[in-house]
Design a protein around this motif. Structure first.
Motif, short mmCIF file in Angstrom:
data_model
loop_
_atom_site.label_atom_id
_atom_site.label_comp_id
_atom_site.label_asym_id
_atom_site.label_seq_id
_atom_site.Cartn_x
_atom_site.Cartn_y
_atom_site.Cartn_z
N PHE A 74 0.84 -1.20 0.00
CA PHE A 74 0.00 0.00 0.00
C PHE A 74 0.87 1.25 0.00
O PHE A 74 1.87 1.32 0.72
N ASP A 75 0.48 2.24 -0.79
CA ASP A 75 1.02 3.59 -0.65
C ASP A 75 0.28 4.28 0.50
O ASP A 75 -0.96 4.36 0.47
N ILE A 76 0.99 4.76 1.50
CA ILE A 76 0.34 5.49 2.59
C ILE A 76 0.44 6.97 2.24
O ILE A 76 1.53 7.54 2.17
N ILE A 77 -0.72 7.58 1.98
CA ILE A 77 -0.76 8.92 1.42
C ILE A 77 -1.51 9.87 2.36
O ILE A 77 -2.31 9.43 3.19
N PRO A 78 -1.29 11.18 2.22
CA PRO A 78 -2.07 12.15 3.01
C PRO A 78 -3.48 12.29 2.46
O PRO A 78 -3.75 11.97 1.29
N VAL A 114 5.15 6.86 16.84
CA VAL A 114 5.18 5.69 15.97
C VAL A 114 5.14 6.10 14.51
O VAL A 114 5.93 5.63 13.68
N LEU A 115 4.22 7.01 14.17
CA LEU A 115 4.06 7.42 12.79
C LEU A 115 5.24 8.24 12.29
O LEU A 115 5.62 8.16 11.12
N LYS A 116 5.85 9.01 13.18
CA LYS A 116 7.03 9.79 12.81
C LYS A 116 8.21 8.85 12.52
O LYS A 116 8.95 9.04 11.55
N ARG A 117 8.36 7.84 13.39
CA ARG A 117 9.46 6.88 13.18
C ARG A 117 9.27 6.11 11.88
O ARG A 117 10.25 5.84 11.16
N LEU A 118 8.04 5.79 11.54
CA LEU A 118 7.75 5.04 10.32
C LEU A 118 7.61 5.94 9.10
O LEU A 118 7.44 5.46 7.99
N GLN A 119 7.67 7.27 9.33
CA GLN A 119 7.68 8.27 8.26
C GLN A 119 6.45 8.16 7.35
O GLN A 119 6.56 8.07 6.13
N VAL A 120 5.27 8.22 7.98
CA VAL A 120 4.02 8.17 7.21
C VAL A 120 3.14 9.36 7.57
O VAL A 120 3.15 9.84 8.70
N PRO A 121 2.37 9.85 6.62
CA PRO A 121 1.44 10.97 6.88
C PRO A 121 0.18 10.48 7.57
O PRO A 121 -0.22 9.32 7.44
N TRP A 122 -0.47 11.40 8.29
CA TRP A 122 -1.73 11.04 8.96
C TRP A 122 -2.56 12.29 9.19
O TRP A 122 -2.06 13.41 9.10
N THR A 123 -3.84 12.07 9.49
CA THR A 123 -4.80 13.16 9.68
C THR A 123 -5.46 13.04 11.04
O THR A 123 -5.88 11.95 11.44
N LEU A 124 -5.55 14.16 11.74
CA LEU A 124 -6.27 14.23 13.01
C LEU A 124 -7.49 15.12 12.83
O LEU A 124 -7.37 16.28 12.42
N PHE A 125 -8.67 14.58 13.13
CA PHE A 125 -9.91 15.34 13.05
C PHE A 125 -10.26 15.89 14.43
O PHE A 125 -10.44 15.13 15.38
N VAL A 126 -10.36 17.22 14.52
CA VAL A 126 -10.44 17.92 15.80
C VAL A 126 -11.85 18.47 16.04
O VAL A 126 -12.46 19.05 15.13
N VAL A 127 -12.33 18.31 17.26
CA VAL A 127 -13.59 18.93 17.71
C VAL A 127 -13.24 20.22 18.45
O VAL A 127 -12.48 20.21 19.41
N PRO A 226 4.94 18.60 8.97
CA PRO A 226 4.42 18.58 7.59
C PRO A 226 3.72 17.28 7.22
O PRO A 226 2.98 17.24 6.23
N ASP A 227 3.93 16.21 8.00
CA ASP A 227 3.25 14.95 7.72
C ASP A 227 1.87 14.85 8.36
O ASP A 227 1.19 13.84 8.20
N VAL A 228 1.47 15.90 9.09
CA VAL A 228 0.20 15.87 9.80
C VAL A 228 -0.79 16.83 9.13
O VAL A 228 -0.47 17.99 8.86
N THR A 229 -1.99 16.34 8.87
CA THR A 229 -3.10 17.15 8.38
C THR A 229 -4.11 17.29 9.51
O THR A 229 -4.48 16.30 10.14
N ILE A 230 -4.55 18.51 9.76
CA ILE A 230 -5.59 18.74 10.76
C ILE A 230 -6.91 18.97 10.04
O ILE A 230 -7.02 19.85 9.18
N GLY A 231 -7.91 18.17 10.37
CA GLY A 231 -9.24 18.32 9.79
C GLY A 231 -10.26 18.65 10.85
O GLY A 231 -9.97 18.64 12.06
#
Length: 351
Positions: A74-78, A114-127, A226-231
């Motif tokens: 799998f490609d892990i994408i933002p 964990v995600l920083k060590r594995l160098q993958v992007p991710w998204t956090l959805f905030v209330v 830069p690997d984190v997206t805030i939604g």
């Protein structure tokens, strides 16, 4: 999710694994990619009554999940890349997107490293409310109240419900029944009943939110990665389908502006609270599109296919379930086979 549904889910995943259907049906079922949904990520502290356990995985299983995705090609994408990948006519490897709902502090403490060590992007959805240190984590309040009580008496409409909750099994019956009934009714009733139960056992809802959810200063530090997206996950985490259109529009649009102002970054994506068909539907999908979101995600389970390029504000996700933290379950989910079978059953039922 009730205990019997968890058992049925586990049985189905085991059957798929045992027959190796996840391997030979994968080319037909997988689609273009998947959006994975997480909530809590933290070390597990064993406790007999944990009805929200399915919302919690360990940092070790998050590591194993990402490692598995990479190993399976799998490609892990933002989240930002999802529309283009769905519209692309080029042949790609399947993609995966990692999303985390509610803005829990443990996502920063345990998932981020964990995600920083594995160098993958991710998204956090905030209330917004949770980041402000207020609001109601009502599903957790309900769990905490029932854990402490030997008897639960509540009034829903004109009906008085009484549960004996001395044993763990009795507590699960009370939780499953009340959770289902409350979500199906008016949100005002839900919040009033939860407030009554919390007051009865001395739960401070704001302190609970402040203890569990990241505040704006913490989120600002995360947003610099830069690997984190805030939604957005809306202003107050409502069951939007239970409210007037004006309320739903405010939750969707104003949260977008408020998060962008607080963090200094554009907000392009939203996750509907609860996200099931009874909580968000065509009205919310249209409002998200009108509010300028590039994508919006539900909790309706499924993989992504090319047709979803026309449904960018109604995207399905796969919940990584804390009750099934093993590779066999992960392999079955990511194959897409469970959802292909559900589609086939649905077509058969309608014939």
């Amino acid at each position: 999710m009730s205990s019997w549904r968890h058992r049925l889910f586990a049985t189905g995943l085991s059957a798929i694994s045992a027959t190796r259907a996840d391997q030979w049906l994968r080319p037909l079922a997988m689609g273009s990619g998947v959006i994975l949904m997480f909530h809590h990520v933290r070390p597990w502290h064993d406790r007999p009554f944990a009805p929200n356990r399915f919302l919690e995985i360990t940092p070790e299983f998050l590591d194993a999940t990402v490692t598995f995705l990479k190993r399976e090609g799998f490609d892990i994408i933002p989240m930002d890349d999802v529309p283009d990948r769905l519209r692309s006519t080029r042949s790609h490897k399947p993609f995966a997107v990692l999303t985390f709902d509610d803005g829990y502090r443990d996502n920063l403490a345990y998932a981020w490293p964990v995600l920083k060590r594995l160098q993958v992007p991710w998204t956090l959805f905030v209330v917004n409310d949770f980041a402000n240190g207020r609001g109601r984590l009502w599903w957790l309040e309900l769990e905490m109240a029932i854990r402490q009580l030997d008897r639960v008496e509540v009034t829903l409409g004109n009906e008085r419900l009484i549960f004996v909750t001395k044993t763990t099994a009795q507590k699960y019956v009370a939780f499953d029944t009340l959770h289902r009934r409350l979500k199906a009714g008016p949100e005002e009733q839900l919040r009033a009943m939860i407030a009554e139960l919390s007051e009865r056992v001395g739960i401070d809802p704001e302190r609970l939110v402040q203890n569990l959810c990241a505040n704006w200063d913490e989120l600002a530090g995360l947003a610099n990665d830069p690997d984190v997206t805030i939604g957005s996950h809306t202003l107050t985490h409502p069951i939007m389908a239970r409210h007037e259109s004006s309320v739903a529009a405010s939750e969707i649009l104003e949260s977008k502006a408020a998060i962008a102002k607080r963090l200094g970054r554009p907000v392009r994506h939203i996750a509907y609270p609860h996200g099931d068909p009874g909580s968000a539907g065509s009205r919310e999908f249209s409002l998200a599109r009108q509010s300028g979101y590039e994508t919006a995600v539900t909790t309706r389970p499924g993989h992504l296919f090319a047709r979803h390029s026309d449904l960018l504000t109604a995207l399905p996700r796969l919940s990584i379930n804390g009750l099934h933290q093993n590779e066999a379950a992960l392999r079955a989910l990511l194959s897409g086979v469970p959802f292909m079978m559900l589609r086939m059953i649905g077509r058969g039922a309608g014939a």
